[in-house]
Design an enzyme around this catalytic site. Sequence first.
Site, short mmCIF file in Angstrom:
data_model
loop_
_atom_site.label_atom_id
_atom_site.label_comp_id
_atom_site.label_asym_id
_atom_site.label_seq_id
_atom_site.Cartn_x
_atom_site.Cartn_y
_atom_site.Cartn_z
N CYS A 83 0.83 -1.23 0.00
CA CYS A 83 0.00 0.00 0.00
C CYS A 83 0.85 1.26 0.00
O CYS A 83 0.33 2.37 -0.15
CB CYS A 83 -0.94 0.01 1.20
SG CYS A 83 -2.00 -1.42 1.27
N CYS A 206 -13.57 0.65 7.78
CA CYS A 206 -12.66 0.14 6.75
C CYS A 206 -12.59 1.05 5.54
O CYS A 206 -13.60 1.60 5.11
CB CYS A 206 -13.15 -1.22 6.23
SG CYS A 206 -13.34 -2.49 7.48
N SER A 207 -11.40 1.15 4.94
CA SER A 207 -11.31 1.78 3.62
C SER A 207 -11.94 0.80 2.62
O SER A 207 -11.96 -0.40 2.86
CB SER A 207 -9.85 2.05 3.26
OG SER A 207 -9.12 0.85 3.24
N ILE A 209 -12.72 -0.83 -1.45
CA ILE A 209 -12.00 -1.34 -2.62
C ILE A 209 -12.27 -0.33 -3.75
O ILE A 209 -13.43 0.01 -3.99
CB ILE A 209 -12.50 -2.76 -2.94
CG1 ILE A 209 -12.03 -3.70 -1.82
CG2 ILE A 209 -12.05 -3.23 -4.31
CD1 ILE A 209 -12.73 -5.04 -1.79
N LYS A 328 -10.49 6.18 3.83
CA LYS A 328 -11.82 5.73 4.22
C LYS A 328 -12.92 6.24 3.28
O LYS A 328 -13.77 5.47 2.84
CB LYS A 328 -12.11 6.20 5.66
CG LYS A 328 -13.53 6.02 6.12
CD LYS A 328 -13.86 4.55 6.28
CE LYS A 328 -15.31 4.21 6.08
NZ LYS A 328 -15.74 4.13 4.69
N HIS A 332 -9.31 3.91 -1.59
CA HIS A 332 -7.94 3.41 -1.43
C HIS A 332 -7.53 2.52 -2.61
O HIS A 332 -7.47 1.30 -2.47
CB HIS A 332 -7.84 2.67 -0.10
CG HIS A 332 -6.49 2.16 0.26
ND1 HIS A 332 -5.30 2.69 -0.25
CD2 HIS A 332 -6.10 1.14 1.09
CE1 HIS A 332 -4.27 2.01 0.25
NE2 HIS A 332 -4.74 1.07 1.06
#
Length: 383
Positions: A83, A206-207, A209, A328, A332
């Site tokens: 990342c 969560c971030s 997809i 978020k 991402h």
Amino acid sequence: MKIGVIGTGITKFGELWDKSLRDLLAEAQLKSIEDSKISPKDIEMIFTGNMCADALSGQLHIGAMASENLRINVPSTRIESACASGAVALRQGLQAIESGAAKIVQVNGVEKMTDVSTEQVTTALMGAGDEEVEGFQGATFPALYALMARAYMHEFGLTREQLSAVSVKSHKHGSMNPIAQFQKEITVDDVANSAMVSDPLTLLDCSPITDGAASIILASESVAKKLNPEAVWIAGSQQATDTLALSARDSLTEIKATRIAADSAFKQAGISAKDVHLAEVHDCFSIAELLAIEGLGLAKKGEAGKHAAAGYHYFDSKIPINTCGGLKSCGHPIGATGVKQAVEVVHQLQQKAGKRQVKKAEVGVTQNVGGTGATVVVNVFKR
Ligand code: COA
């Protein structure tokens, strides 16, 4: 160290089913060239951050794709550091200029993630962890960050409400960013009541997809001064590493590599944490933002949760964090994230951040993390 950012380019972030990996990369590349008012043939080297194109799109050799997009034949290399691929690509660009090998370099980041199932993405992303100790045992990134969140709650008394405040602020900023994946505000109750992903982390911790790409053009000091009177300067850039596996770390409640990279990047730039006006940090999960803030020295250990709940990190508050909406809410797209963070800080320092503009924005910092903290890059930008 003084290297100029003379132009930026960014695509929309989100589920972009009508755009391929190549389309996204080319769009960001052309935008940064247009913004810099240079021609593709002025670019002497290209570095492109990307983690998953082979696993998710069957495509390797992204370096050659990036130069082909510009119809030029210069050295062009794909950089993979999980990342942190985008920020590590940025560092390669800086080093190429510092070494005298090039005067103008394009740095890109790109990821195309939404054409396959969540299971496929989760498996591909787990390549950033320790396969033998973590992946093979069934660990996922939400699960690893959940362990960190639990440990932090235990050690510092972090509450559900304090953790939720991180995502609420991110979505507020995302609602003011036209390229963000999610442009909808949420409440603390929404975070607590959204689907459980890995206890204590819910969907809204969560971030997501994401598909997207970002690009910047770097130039040596003398060239940048000639080409762009509004150039923003990179005054410090450092990278640190730690163990791949979380279980091998000294502590679950800090990302040590952030502290190491920040200490030396701040020293290089001649600043201390109190000089920082805003920061873009790697909030792949809400807990990660708190660890980043503490690692950068913007809060004492154990206090970032209280600051989040007190609203310290809104664009118009004490220390604005993740004004783009962060991972978020902005999204991402793995390889693009480190470059996107640089684009946001540059826009803030140039007073071009629109509704989410930070008033006093002269020193900005980015912190980009690979895995659970095995690679961290910290950059310092100045007006
Ligand atoms: N935040 C907010 N909303 C989200 C979201 C997120 N992170 N992820 C998905 N959604 C929304 C979708 O837009 C969709 O909304 P809709 O029904 O209104 O269209 C809904 O939730 C379901 O989406 P879906 O794609 O089916 O979710 P999922 O269960 O397949 O995936 C996660 C959710 C959290 C598992 C996935 O986003 C994920 O794995 N995130 C972490 C990625 C990661 O690990 N990155 C690397 C970090 S180191």
